[in-house]
Scaffold this motif. Structure first.
Motif, short mmCIF file in Angstrom:
data_model
loop_
_atom_site.label_atom_id
_atom_site.label_comp_id
_atom_site.label_asym_id
_atom_site.label_seq_id
_atom_site.Cartn_x
_atom_site.Cartn_y
_atom_site.Cartn_z
N ALA A 9 0.83 -1.21 0.00
CA ALA A 9 0.00 0.00 0.00
C ALA A 9 0.86 1.26 0.00
N ILE A 10 1.93 1.22 0.78
CA ILE A 10 2.85 2.38 0.82
C ILE A 10 3.50 2.58 -0.55
N LEU A 11 3.97 1.48 -1.12
CA LEU A 11 4.70 1.59 -2.39
C LEU A 11 3.82 2.08 -3.53
N THR A 12 2.59 1.68 -3.49
CA THR A 12 1.71 2.11 -4.58
C THR A 12 0.92 3.35 -4.18
N LEU A 44 11.93 -3.44 3.67
CA LEU A 44 11.32 -4.26 2.61
C LEU A 44 11.00 -3.40 1.38
N ALA A 45 10.44 -2.22 1.62
CA ALA A 45 10.07 -1.35 0.50
C ALA A 45 11.31 -0.90 -0.26
N LEU A 46 12.34 -0.53 0.48
CA LEU A 46 13.55 -0.02 -0.16
C LEU A 46 14.26 -1.11 -0.97
N GLU A 47 14.46 -2.26 -0.34
CA GLU A 47 15.18 -3.35 -1.02
C GLU A 47 14.40 -3.84 -2.23
N THR A 48 13.09 -3.97 -2.08
CA THR A 48 12.29 -4.45 -3.21
C THR A 48 12.34 -3.45 -4.37
N SER A 49 12.32 -2.16 -4.02
CA SER A 49 12.39 -1.14 -5.08
C SER A 49 13.73 -1.26 -5.82
N LYS A 50 14.80 -1.45 -5.07
CA LYS A 50 16.12 -1.58 -5.71
C LYS A 50 16.14 -2.72 -6.71
N TRP A 51 15.52 -3.85 -6.32
CA TRP A 51 15.55 -5.07 -7.15
C TRP A 51 14.40 -5.13 -8.14
N SER A 52 13.54 -4.12 -8.14
CA SER A 52 12.27 -4.28 -8.84
C SER A 52 12.41 -4.47 -10.35
N ALA A 53 13.46 -3.91 -10.96
CA ALA A 53 13.60 -4.09 -12.41
C ALA A 53 13.82 -5.57 -12.72
N ILE A 54 14.64 -6.24 -11.90
CA ILE A 54 14.92 -7.68 -12.12
C ILE A 54 13.71 -8.53 -11.71
#
Ligand code: SAM
Length: 730
Positions: A9-12, A44-54
């Protein structure tokens, strides 16, 4: 709601704080509705964002969203992140529906992840991690964790043996930066390396992300202070020395990094064998003692006066000053506006050095935009079975700021377009300018930005000129964490061209006069910023004077947030000095004496802050005067001048003369009684011999009822309605 739902919810930006804007970190930590620990949500939000392209490629290639219709794109990224990259896997019970929906695709997801790694030519997972870290910053440099050892409480040696025990000391900041992207084979990032800085004494650069220094005993007890290297420039450049500079003033002080740095420097300069005890509570300086006899920390001849306008921030300042052990010789003026401080106040008569670090645009600050762009996998449409095309994917920037180049990362603060004379990036304006006080200012156009910079610059210049007016001041530093010439070189040029600077002989502190570390710092002012815009007169200070111009450019110090191995934030500092022979002895110091007398028994603050002036006014705002034109002081309820005392008051600026009386006249003009005493009228004024009349020749608009003529009445008529009473010096 689970950790994953809340983070999605935060990310979106669908969470309760979606409209609040701000950085990812502040949105999460300010969201009081979160059930999960904010630190966990943020990580979790930060790390997932970093990896999100992959991860997006992995989710799309494995058709996860097609098979698991209950998963949203954001949820799928978060869960797949933890499945593939978190040591402890998905943080849900094994039977939880969400976990089951991911783990049944584990083999497929794993093989797509390996493919994604190979496509990126990474032989190992650690190599991929390094690539992701660098990519997440969009090529922006790593910023070391700068740590200033507070010499009031500790030493570099002590810190090396305690806080940094087991850390390797390397030769350069560049090596610290390199170490930040290294992985240890078990997914652990960074290395325990530090570098002892070569410019600023007692400063250490540590590899970021390896340790949380805020949890250390040294941090909690004030032995170390987390402070960027560039932010250490002002106090170091000011170089306050008790015997030369007397008292020191930090004019815009919260949270107190520079105040405490000043304190450490002042303390280190105290003469070896003697010191004057300062009582921080009463503000009194006591007996001289041999240094050996005085064990108390912070014993010094110098008082540091710190001002902070914002009462809330002032609390942080007070806390920091105390923790740093400098409260014994620092007077914190909480909630006090430096512009309202009277330079002629006797308390500040020994202030020889001032540090001015005012609010600015904050455009040099690193790491405000701490969230990389989030790449969301495409949700399968009802008609299509696969959505692996990257062109159909969506990407959400979790920042409130523009990302016009579509960079994968947003870790660096976006530099707004520069005003004249800066050489930074020429990106379109950010949507929000967060200043160094943390205030978000919407900036929707270049014109908006220029207006904001112009308004800041005018406030900064006013403060600087005010600092220049302190009677005993010989040294000033002016600094900002802005990259804009408008707030930096231009403020310096305007200040040098100002009346107060010229009158009092202020000039820049030349490079060759600076403390050694600052002399060696080779990033100096911008050449193209050394001319003010058309229409602004420099009154010959800069124009046609190329040599002086170059001297000023070389005198001012800059720092940039760049990938140049220096590892500092964007910053600017200039030093000003004057030799002190000009202007202050008579005019200003006399003023100090007068002020001192006037302050006795008066509420000084009230008087200073009253925009109506010191005198009682009527309903129309006119100063109320008695029949002699003398106003009444609000502070005492008494007349501003006692006519009875006039005769013997040589200091009064009102001069009464006797009409027709020449100075060389020998004949006494006053009437005397039989005992030879002066005969006085009801108001105490000496009664003149017949044929003589009083007249006012300077100051005053008084009309003596009898025998006193007022020739000056006509010319002073206009002052009646003015703010200032034209009669006596106030
Ligand atoms: C850039 S910050 C100072 C940072 C501080 N020097 C440090 O190193 O920790 C500017 C501070 O000045 C304060 N300030 C702004 N205008 C002021 C004024 N006229 N008088 C006193 N403080 C002021 C702001 O509230 C803010 O806390």
């Amino acid at each position: 709601m689970s950790l994953y739902h809340e983070t999605a919810a935060i990310l979106t930006a669908a969470g309760p704080n979606a409209t609040h804007g701000g950085s990812l970190k502040s949105r999460i930590f300010k969201d009081k509705s979160l059930k999960s620990p904010p630190a966990q949500v943020y990580a979790l939000a930060l790390e997932t964002s970093k990896w999100s392209a992959i991860l997006k490629e992995v989710v799309e290639a494995s058709d996860l969203l097609k098979h698991e219709r209950k998963l949203t794109p954001a949820l799928s990224l978060l869960l797949v992140h933890d499945l593939l990259l978190s040591k402890s896997g998905i943080a849900l019970p094994a039977t939880h529906g969400l976990r089951v929906s991911i783990e049944r695709h584990k083999a497929r997801l794993n093989s797509e992840f390996v493919r994604a790694r190979i496509r990126r030519k990474c032989a190992t997972l650690d190599a991929l991690r390094t690539q992701v870290e660098i990519g997440a910053r969009g090529g922006c440099p790593v910023h070391p964790r700068w740590i200033r050892v507070n010499t009031l409480k500790s030493t570099v040696e002590e810190q090396l043996a305690t806080t940094f025990k087991g850390w390797e000391v390397v030769e350069s900041v560049a090596e610290v930066i390199q170490a930040a992207d290294a992985f240890d084979g078990q997914g652990k990032k960074g290395k325990k390396v530090i570098h002892i800085d070569g410019h600023i004494p007692n400063l250490i650069a540590a590899c970021p992300g390896v340790a949380d220094f805020t949890k250390t005993e040294a941090y909690k007890s004030g032995k170390i202070i987390l402070q960027d290297k560039a932010s250490c420039f002002p106090a170091y450049l000011l170089d306050p020395r008790p015997e030369r500079d007397g008292d020191v003033m930090d004019t815009c002080a919260a949270p107190g990094n520079k105040t405490t740095h000043l304190a450490a420097i002042v303390h280190s300069r105290v003469e070896d064998n003697k010191a004057i005890v300062f009582d921080g509570k009463t503000g009194k300086k006591g007996n001289k003692k041999k240094r050996g006899e005085e064990e108390q920390k912070g014993t010094t001849t110098t008082t540091i006066f710190a001002f902070e306008k914002d009462p809330h921030r002032a609390k942080t300042l007070q806390k920091m000053v105390k923790t740093a052990g400098s409260d014994t010789f620092t007077v914190v003026n909480a909630g006090k506006d430096f512009l309202k401080v009277n330079p002629l106040d006797a308390k500040y008569r020994n202030v020889g050095a001032l540090l001015l670090d005012p609010s600015c645009s904050g455009s040099g600050i690193v790491g405000r935009d701490d969230a990389p762009t989030l790449h969301l996998p495409s949700a399968p449409s009802s008609s299509s079975s696969s959505s692996s095309s990257s062109s159909s994917s969506s990407s959400t920037n979790t920042n409130t700021k523009a990302n016009p180049k579509g960079k994968q990362n947003n870790n660096k603060r976006k530099s707004p377009p520069t005003t004249t004379g800066t050489t930074e990036t020429q990106e379109p304006p950010a949507k929000v300018l967060i200043d160094d006080d943390g205030v978000a200012i919407p900036v929707s156009s270049q014109a908006d930005l220029e207006a904001r910079i112009a308004s800041l610059a005018s406030f900064q210049l006013t403060l600087l000129q005010h600092a220049m007016s302190f009677p005993a001041a010989r040294r000033i530093t002016y600094s900002t964490c802005s990259i804009h010439a408008g707030e930096n070189e231009h403020v310096v040029l305007r200040a040098l061209a100002s009346d107060v600077a010229k009158r009092r002989g202020w000039r820049v502190l030349k490079r060759q006069e600076q403390v050694e570390g600052m002399r060696r710092w080779d990033v100096r002012g911008e050449a193209e910023a050394m001319t003010l815009e058309e229409g602004i007169t420099t009154e010959g200070v800069m124009e046609e004077k190329e040599k002086e111009k170059e001297e000023v450019r070389d005198a001012v110090i800059r720092a940039y947030y760049r990938d140049d191995g220096r590892g500092v934030m964007g910053f600017f500092v200039a030093g000003f000095v004057r030799d002190g022979t000009i202007d202050d002895p008579v005019y200003l110091l006399d003023g100090v004496e007068q002020q001192q007398q006037q302050q006795e028994g008066e509420e000084e603050e009230e008087e200073q802050e009253d925009p109506e002036g010191p005198f009682v006014r009527d309903e129309q705002g006119r100063i109320v005067r008695d029949e002699n034109g003398i106003p009444t002081l609000k502070s005492t309820g008494k007349k501003a001048v006692d006519l009875k005392e006039l005769e013997g008051d040589e200091e009064s600026s009102v001069e009464y003369r006797i009409e027709g009386q020449e100075e060389e006249d020998e004949e006494e003009p006053y009437q005397r009684d039989g005992k030879g005493n002066l005969v006085r009228d009801d108001e105490g004024l000496p009664v003149l011999k017949e044929g003589r009349r009083w007249k006012v020749v300077k100051g005053g608009k008084g009309q003596k009822a009898e025998g006193v003529s007022d020739e000056s009445e006509e010319e002073e008529e206009g002052s009646e309605d003015g703010d200032e009473w034209g009669g006596f010096d106030d």
